[in-house]
Motif scaffolding. Structure first.
Motif, PDB file in Angstrom:
ATOM      1  N   PHE A   1     122.760  79.451  78.518  1.00 30.45           N
ATOM      2  CA  PHE A   1     123.162  81.026  77.880  1.00 30.45           C
ATOM      3  C   PHE A   1     121.504  81.499  76.967  1.00 30.45           C
ATOM      4  N   SER A   2     122.085  80.328  76.213  1.00 32.43           N
ATOM      5  CA  SER A   2     120.571  80.153  74.585  1.00 32.43           C
ATOM      6  C   SER A   2     119.229  80.453  75.299  1.00 32.43           C
ATOM      7  N   ALA A   3     119.073  80.175  76.623  1.00 29.70           N
ATOM      8  CA  ALA A   3     117.824  78.869  76.883  1.00 29.70           C
ATOM      9  C   ALA A   3     117.466  81.209  77.601  1.00 29.70           C
ATOM     10  N   TYR A   4     117.755  81.967  77.034  1.00 32.31           N
ATOM     11  CA  TYR A   4     116.855  82.756  77.892  1.00 32.31           C
ATOM     12  C   TYR A   4     116.034  83.733  76.762  1.00 32.31           C
ATOM     13  N   PHE A   5     116.305  83.120  75.386  1.00 30.65           N
ATOM     14  CA  PHE A   5     116.028  83.976  74.428  1.00 30.65           C
ATOM     15  C   PHE A   5     115.227  82.516  73.590  1.00 30.65           C
ATOM     16  N   ALA A   6     115.434  81.205  74.058  1.00 26.25           N
ATOM     17  CA  ALA A   6     115.528  80.178  73.039  1.00 26.25           C
ATOM     18  C   ALA A   6     114.054  79.243  73.534  1.00 26.25           C
ATOM     19  N   ALA A   7     114.267  79.375  74.951  1.00 28.06           N
ATOM     20  CA  ALA A   7     113.220  78.602  75.520  1.00 28.06           C
ATOM     21  C   ALA A   7     112.141  79.869  76.392  1.00 28.06           C
ATOM     22  N   ASN A   8     110.850  79.145  76.869  1.00 29.96           N
ATOM     23  CA  ASN A   8     109.728  80.425  77.361  1.00 29.96           C
ATOM     24  C   ASN A   8     110.568  80.338  78.942  1.00 29.96           C
ATOM     25  N   THR A   9     111.172  81.158  78.753  1.00 27.76           N
ATOM     26  CA  THR A   9     111.677  81.210  80.664  1.00 27.76           C
ATOM     27  C   THR A   9     110.983  82.446  81.208  1.00 27.76           C
ATOM     28  N   ALA A  10     110.423  83.647  80.671  1.00 23.69           N
ATOM     29  CA  ALA A  10     109.558  84.957  80.344  1.00 23.69           C
ATOM     30  C   ALA A  10     108.242  84.706  81.406  1.00 23.69           C
ATOM     31  N   ASP A  11     108.111  85.920  82.684  1.00 20.26           N
ATOM     32  CA  ASP A  11     107.083  85.441  83.366  1.00 20.26           C
ATOM     33  C   ASP A  11     106.769  87.090  83.148  1.00 20.26           C
ATOM     34  N   TYR A  12     105.604  87.620  83.209  1.00 22.51           N
ATOM     35  CA  TYR A  12     105.278  89.587  83.991  1.00 22.51           C
ATOM     36  C   TYR A  12     104.379  89.756  85.376  1.00 22.51           C
ATOM     37  N   TYR A  13     105.020  90.645  85.182  1.00 23.35           N
ATOM     38  CA  TYR A  13     104.514  91.667  86.165  1.00 23.35           C
ATOM     39  C   TYR A  13     103.574  92.673  85.726  1.00 23.35           C
ATOM     40  N   LEU A  14     102.869  93.444  86.463  1.00 26.24           N
ATOM     41  CA  LEU A  14     101.917  94.315  86.667  1.00 26.24           C
ATOM     42  C   LEU A  14     102.987  94.906  87.937  1.00 26.24           C
ATOM     43  N   LEU A  15     103.474  96.664  87.271  1.00 25.69           N
ATOM     44  CA  LEU A  15     104.307  97.118  88.958  1.00 25.69           C
ATOM     45  C   LEU A  15     102.782  98.604  89.045  1.00 25.69           C
ATOM     46  N   ASP A  16     102.749  98.735  90.299  1.00 25.48           N
ATOM     47  CA  ASP A  16     101.711 100.311  90.511  1.00 25.48           C
ATOM     48  C   ASP A  16     103.274 100.716  91.262  1.00 25.48           C
ATOM     49  N   LEU A  17     103.692 101.532  90.409  1.00 20.42           N
ATOM     50  CA  LEU A  17     104.769 102.879  90.388  1.00 20.42           C
ATOM     51  C   LEU A  17     104.731 103.498  92.506  1.00 20.42           C
ATOM     52  N   LYS A  18     104.201 104.471  92.189  1.00 19.70           N
ATOM     53  CA  LYS A  18     103.695 104.920  93.830  1.00 19.70           C
ATOM     54  C   LYS A  18     103.420 104.045  94.503  1.00 19.70           C
ATOM     55  N   ASN A  19     102.581 103.186  94.673  1.00 19.02           N
ATOM     56  CA  ASN A  19     102.674 102.560  95.453  1.00 19.02           C
ATOM     57  C   ASN A  19     102.903 101.549  95.914  1.00 19.02           C
ATOM     58  N   ARG A  20     103.918 101.002  95.476  1.00 17.85           N
ATOM     59  CA  ARG A  20     104.822  99.973  95.276  1.00 17.85           C
ATOM     60  C   ARG A  20     104.346  98.675  95.298  1.00 17.85           C
ATOM     61  N   LEU A  21     103.548  98.414  94.599  1.00 20.26           N
ATOM     62  CA  LEU A  21     102.513  96.945  94.561  1.00 20.26           C
ATOM     63  C   LEU A  21     103.330  96.289  93.373  1.00 20.26           C
ATOM     64  N   LYS A  22     103.421  95.149  93.457  1.00 18.05           N
ATOM     65  CA  LYS A  22     103.710  93.729  92.002  1.00 18.05           C
ATOM     66  C   LYS A  22     102.818  93.095  92.017  1.00 18.05           C
ATOM     67  N   GLN A  23     102.318  92.723  90.659  1.00 23.93           N
ATOM     68  CA  GLN A  23     101.243  91.450  90.560  1.00 23.93           C
ATOM     69  C   GLN A  23     101.802  91.054  89.741  1.00 23.93           C
TER      70      GLN A  23
END
Length: 388
Positions: free
Chosen positions: A304-326
């Motif tokens: 559980f501690s890895a959520y915050f202690a380790a590098n686990t998170a990537d980033y996505y840009l969302l186009d909300l209207k057109n439902r596109l994920k990048q």
């Protein structure tokens, strides 16, 4: 003549030194130093250099959740004091606080806020999942104008509200939540989203409707952004992830409400899951119908501690209207829930906090797709702002 030139030179030098002393910085960073104290640091550029947050102005340790026109707002988790700081003369100065003593049990956990006007803020809490309440605060005079409990049915014994999304739009307060067994850590998230549509300023609930396409419609802390308004719709994230409360079949998604309606839009569902089976957290509005979200790679979460202690998170840009994920190729960082994004025209700046306890600013060009590494920061970044 020599004396005259000397006098002119001295005056010019004096004027130049005064200009340097009064020069205003361009940006501000609010965050934790390696000692875990909170500091406010002004900076000239997000695109280069290195700064240490500990060189900035210290605060009293509030949990900061909002900024508007150089004013910063925080809550003390221990005593519920609502505090205001103001950026003046190149420094962050404590402005004053309001004791939330009338709100026994008030906590920033499972809470939300929404701006009513340029000087009024509506703050809500679920009192740790047991009773929805609100406070209308005049942040100019720093006083509570109105407060009370919301007329939403109380959860039964052993059940809590969870995954709160609260947002005021055009005199409509929308409050989405689920019900779950908080004390039983092995229990799944509730399988139903409840949407309470509430009239403002009467604060009377018009209607409560349900949706079963996903669950956990929001976040669990005051500073966590989970919604965005665009073209007469309120978008919010449903995130049935293991970090919060796992659901065996529901998947993360963005859902929306047409402003003025009492229903979650039945014709809109924007699934976020990917082949890797990531968990998605937060919906950070960057304007124009675009938003960032963070995705956790579960293969990197061994405990559980890895959520915050380790590098686990990537980033996505969302186009909300057109439902596109990048997926944006920022480096993988620690999972945090801070609003540490800033948009300047077509450039998006993001503070990536990493497992070393430091952060780097990266920029992304919406038109070019170009990514650049910028300022390096000693400490974790909570907020990233353009100064007034």
């Amino acid at each position: 003549m020599g004396f005259y030139r000397y006098c002119v030179y001295f005056i010019l030098l004096l004027l130049a030194s005064c200009a340097v002393d009064t020069e205003q910085a361009n940006f501000a960073v609010l965050g934790y130093s390696p000692s875990e104290n909170t500091f406010f640091k002004t900076i000239d550029s997000l695109q280069q250099g290195e700064v240490d947050l500990a060189d900035g102005s210290p605060t009293r340790g509030e949990l900061f959740f909002a900024e508007k026109e150089g004013n910063y707002y925080g809550i003390n988790e221990d005593n519920g004091q609502f505090s205001k700081y103001r950026y003046e003369n190149n420094r962050l100065k404590f402005y004053g606080s309001i004791p939330f003593t009338d709100f026994t049990g008030w906590t920033p956990v499972a809470s939300w806020y929404s701006w009513v006007s340029d000087h009024e803020m509506l703050i809500g809490s679920s009192r740790r999942g047991k009773q929805f309440m609100y406070a209308l605060v005049d942040v100019k005079s720093m006083r509570v104008l109105k407060h009370g409990n919301l007329d939403i049915p109380l959860p039964s014994k052993g059940i809590n509200y969870g995954g709160i999304m609260g947002r005021l739009v055009d005199n409509n307060l929308y409050l989405a939540y689920m019900l779950y067994k908080y004390e039983d850590k092995t229990a799944a998230a509730g399988d139903t989203i409840y949407l309470a549509s509430i009239d403002y300023p009467s604060m009377r609930t018009r209607k409560i409707t349900t949706d079963v396409r996903s669950t956990f419609p929001g976040g669990y802390n005051l500073f966590w952004q989970v919604s965005a308004v665009y073209e007469n719709y309120l978008y919010f994230i449903a995130q049935p992830g293991g970090r919060l409360r796992f659901h065996p079949t529901d998947r993360p998604a963005v859902m929306r409400i047409k402003i003025g309606s009492d229903l979650i839009d039945p014709d809109y569902f924007f699934p976020l899951h990917n082949e890797r089976g990531d968990e998605f957290y937060g919906l950070y509005d960057i304007g124009g119908g675009k938003a960032f979200t963070r995705a956790v790679d579960l293969s990197k979460v061994k405990e559980f501690s890895a959520y915050f202690a380790a590098n686990t998170a990537d980033y996505y840009l969302l186009d909300l209207k057109n439902r596109l994920k990048q997926k944006i190729d920022f480096p993988t960082g620690k999972l945090d829930f801070y609003p540490n994004f800033y948009r300047n025209g077509d450039q998006i700046f993001a503070a990536i906090n990493d497992s070393s306890g430091n952060a780097s600013i990266y920029s992304y060009g919406l038109k070019t797709g170009q990514i650049q590494k910028g300022l390096r920061i000693k400490g974790d970044v909570i907020m990233l702002n353009k100064l007034p």
